[in-house]
Design an enzyme around this catalytic site. Sequence first.
Site, PDB file in Angstrom:
ATOM      1  N   TYR A 236       0.858   4.283  -1.170  1.00 21.41           N
ATOM      2  CA  TYR A 236      -0.477   4.277  -0.555  1.00 21.41           C
ATOM      3  C   TYR A 236      -0.721   2.947   0.162  1.00 21.41           C
ATOM      4  O   TYR A 236      -1.037   2.900   1.355  1.00 21.41           O
ATOM      5  CB  TYR A 236      -1.549   4.535  -1.627  1.00 21.41           C
ATOM      6  CG  TYR A 236      -2.946   4.207  -1.172  1.00 21.41           C
ATOM      7  CD1 TYR A 236      -3.467   4.773  -0.008  1.00 21.41           C
ATOM      8  CD2 TYR A 236      -3.742   3.321  -1.898  1.00 21.41           C
ATOM      9  CE1 TYR A 236      -4.741   4.454   0.417  1.00 21.41           C
ATOM     10  CE2 TYR A 236      -5.020   3.006  -1.473  1.00 21.41           C
ATOM     11  CZ  TYR A 236      -5.513   3.564  -0.313  1.00 21.41           C
ATOM     12  OH  TYR A 236      -6.771   3.241   0.111  1.00 21.41           O
TER      13      TYR A 236
ATOM     14  N   LYS B 230      -0.930   2.044   4.385  1.00 15.27           N
ATOM     15  CA  LYS B 230      -2.067   1.371   5.026  1.00 15.27           C
ATOM     16  C   LYS B 230      -1.618   0.071   5.707  1.00 15.27           C
ATOM     17  O   LYS B 230      -2.128  -0.299   6.762  1.00 15.27           O
ATOM     18  CB  LYS B 230      -3.154   1.079   3.986  1.00 15.27           C
ATOM     19  CG  LYS B 230      -3.873   2.325   3.499  1.00 15.27           C
ATOM     20  CD  LYS B 230      -4.852   2.813   4.546  1.00 15.27           C
ATOM     21  CE  LYS B 230      -5.685   3.978   4.053  1.00 15.27           C
ATOM     22  NZ  LYS B 230      -6.707   4.371   5.030  1.00 15.27           N
TER      23      LYS B 230
ATOM     24  N   PHE C  94     -12.084  -3.087  -1.506  1.00 11.35           N
ATOM     25  CA  PHE C  94     -11.764  -3.115  -2.919  1.00 11.35           C
ATOM     26  C   PHE C  94     -12.262  -1.770  -3.480  1.00 11.35           C
ATOM     27  O   PHE C  94     -12.079  -0.770  -2.799  1.00 11.35           O
ATOM     28  CB  PHE C  94     -12.287  -4.416  -3.552  1.00 11.35           C
ATOM     29  CG  PHE C  94     -11.343  -5.560  -3.163  1.00 11.35           C
ATOM     30  CD1 PHE C  94     -11.201  -5.950  -1.834  1.00 11.35           C
ATOM     31  CD2 PHE C  94     -10.540  -6.166  -4.108  1.00 11.35           C
ATOM     32  CE1 PHE C  94     -10.280  -6.926  -1.451  1.00 11.35           C
ATOM     33  CE2 PHE C  94      -9.619  -7.146  -3.731  1.00 11.35           C
ATOM     34  CZ  PHE C  94      -9.491  -7.521  -2.408  1.00 11.35           C
TER      35      PHE C  94
END
Length: 323
Positions: A141, A145, A169
């Site tokens: 993941y 990104k 966050f």
Amino acid sequence: MKTLVTGGAGYIGSVCVEELLNGGHEVVVFDNLSEGHRAAVDPRARFVRGCLSDPEDIFVALEASGADAVLHFAADALVGESMKDPGKYFRNNVANGLNLLEACVRAGVKKFVFSSTCATYGTPERVPIDELLAQRPINPYGESKLIFERMLEWYRQIHGLEFVGFRYFNAAGASERFGEHHRIETHLIPNILKVPLGQSASVSIFGTDYPTPDGTCVRDYIHLKDLADAHIRALEPGRMGFFNLGNGDGYSVREVIAACEKVTGKSIRVLEQPRRPGDPPRLVAAADKARTELGWAPKVNRLDDIVASAWEWHRRNPDGYPD
Ligand code: UDP
């Protein structure tokens, strides 16, 4: 501004769309509803059901919207799932994201606002985490990104597409109208709240032997409305680069459970389980850059208030959205 928002039917996207509209922007939501919900799309926005896997779908929607700016929320975002099915993450977050970037260049979009993540930092060398820290993801993941972040830099250099990338966050809480409904829920706060809602008997704690004060993972929880506020600031002229978005306070899994007990007034049974693969022990933001350069400051600072807004939404919508 005229904006096109991918993933505007999803958890974070829905509240950003609401706030964009409140701020007087025009919004077209582009979403395939694989994770999102039609009912989560603010009725003031125009909705296009389309998929980022289809370059033509995107281009047609972009042209019709006349968008000056694209806000790209649509993505897969589960650490645990990415450790089982990395292909899904590289396909949706990288390949489909690339279709969107190409369409933006073709359609002459001026600004791109990207939802990135603190998962790009992996297990950080120091905490709190600032933007200069090395990015070494420890799950697909975060890697997917980070690849997209790098692509953005090249598209700016080569095609002049301006961007702002936000490293979120832990997004949490709800607005009065829109909240968190994942068809399969894996996130901590909604999973805890299922217990006082009477939908689960207990909540699992994934790992109690981390090098943290109480042995459970520490995260920085940031309210959706504060995230949305940063996105609106990102649309102002001259805003550029990558920014952490967090409160700067770390709370352990046990502390989050305690906050949920306090807010709901119910005791919550826990089940201690082994670690979840891919979880770093401690992720807390230094968000000074967003404060200085964007004039951003989170307004919902207390974990209790974040949890209270989530609890309020779940109490009013115990089954989430109808679709
Ligand atoms: N977690 C947990 N029980 C749950 C869900 C999550 O103990 O039912 C832990 C998870 O292992 C992580 C933290 O809570 O350490 C936050 O997880 P979440 O999935 O909410 O967000 P992430 O940090 O993965 O983006």
